[in-house]
Design an enzyme around this catalytic site. Sequence first.
Site, PDB file in Angstrom:
ATOM      1  N   ALA A  65       0.857  -1.186   0.000  1.00 13.45           N
ATOM      2  CA  ALA A  65       0.000   0.000   0.000  1.00 13.45           C
ATOM      3  C   ALA A  65       0.891   1.233   0.000  1.00 13.45           C
ATOM      4  CB  ALA A  65      -0.892  -0.014   1.228  1.00 13.45           C
ATOM      5  N   GLY A 108       1.094  -5.214   0.960  1.00 13.50           N
ATOM      6  CA  GLY A 108      -0.108  -5.425   0.152  1.00 13.50           C
ATOM      7  C   GLY A 108       0.197  -6.020  -1.217  1.00 13.50           C
ATOM      8  N   GLU A 111       0.349  -9.620  -0.483  1.00 18.96           N
ATOM      9  CA  GLU A 111      -1.025 -10.056  -0.163  1.00 18.96           C
ATOM     10  C   GLU A 111      -1.894 -10.124  -1.412  1.00 18.96           C
ATOM     11  OE1 GLU A 111      -1.217  -6.932   2.897  1.00 18.96           O
ATOM     12  OE2 GLU A 111      -2.109  -8.469   4.178  1.00 18.96           O
ATOM     13  N   GLU A 131       5.367  -4.936   7.085  1.00 14.27           N
ATOM     14  CA  GLU A 131       4.550  -3.975   7.838  1.00 14.27           C
ATOM     15  C   GLU A 131       5.081  -3.746   9.252  1.00 14.27           C
ATOM     16  OE1 GLU A 131       3.383  -6.384   5.901  1.00 14.27           O
ATOM     17  OE2 GLU A 131       1.616  -5.708   4.792  1.00 14.27           O
TER      18      GLU A 131
END
Length: 257
Positions: A65, A108, A111, A131
């Site tokens: 992200a 992300g 993911e 993260e």
Amino acid sequence: MTYRTVLTETRGRVGIVQLNRPQAMNAFNTAMLTELFDALEVFDKDENIGAIIVTGNEKAFAAGADIKEMAQASPFQMITEARVEIWDRIRGIKKPVIAAVSGWALGGGCEFALSCDMIIASESAKFGQPEITIGVIPGAGGTQRLARLLGKQLAMEMVINNRTLTAAEALHFGLVNRVVPVEGYLDAAVAFAEEIAARAPLAVRMAKDSVNAAFETSLTEGLKAEKRNFYPLFSTEDQKEGMQAFIEKRKADWKGR
Ligand code: DAK
């Protein structure tokens, strides 16, 4: 819709969505997420498309992200803004989605690749959930999908201690389907996707749904889901054609109905 942050193309029956924010290592900002899912849904509805590839560039599939966009967010914004729920739209795509990953697949980005149905990795691919290094944890399924795919120990190490996996390790642990040379990695993914796109479309759809059921339910419920998908295929022209073609020793001509 005209896209600014993704590029799309079709090769035969394969739809390709390329993440296109190379200046930011393809970090997912709201614009790119919106365009990515729009493009996926357009290909999903297109009957000339049988499989979809999502890719980045050689250096980065996606670095997660967009930290700069997220840095000042409040919990309320994180919950309510479109960029959160949008991630779940991948689960509504009915056609097989293949991630063609080269370089970084972090946060992300990792993911998202795990949310796809299969992964073709270039030799330079690196998967990780960093993260923890920015004071948070994965929020788009990483803790759950990695634990299911890799088991608890390795998932813990990745999530708690930023352990990254090389392409070779990812293959060894069953996270990816193939590792291919960096040069031509997208062509290799297209060849892989073309084979799938040439198969009986309704059976492919039911097959995807059935395998996914294994991650959602108990074995008993999963077996029921498989049966629910198996029997209706006998009402399709493609089932009759497929079995007749086998008997006549010829190639089946799929109609998708
Ligand atoms: N966000 C924003 N910008 C990024 C970025 C990111 N994730 N990753 C890289 N960039 C930008 C850099 O800031 C730099 O920009 P400029 O300084 O040139 O303006 C440019 O891309 C090039 O990056 P580097 O200079 O750092 O390039 P290097 O080759 O040195 O390093 C790297 C590449 C990928 C190893 C490094 O950039 C890196 O560590 N990036 C951050 C990786 C990371 O921490 N990712 C996790 C982000 S958190 C949720 C859904 C999703 C998520 C959470 C919740 N819900 C549904 C609830 C996801 C969260 C995340 O992914």
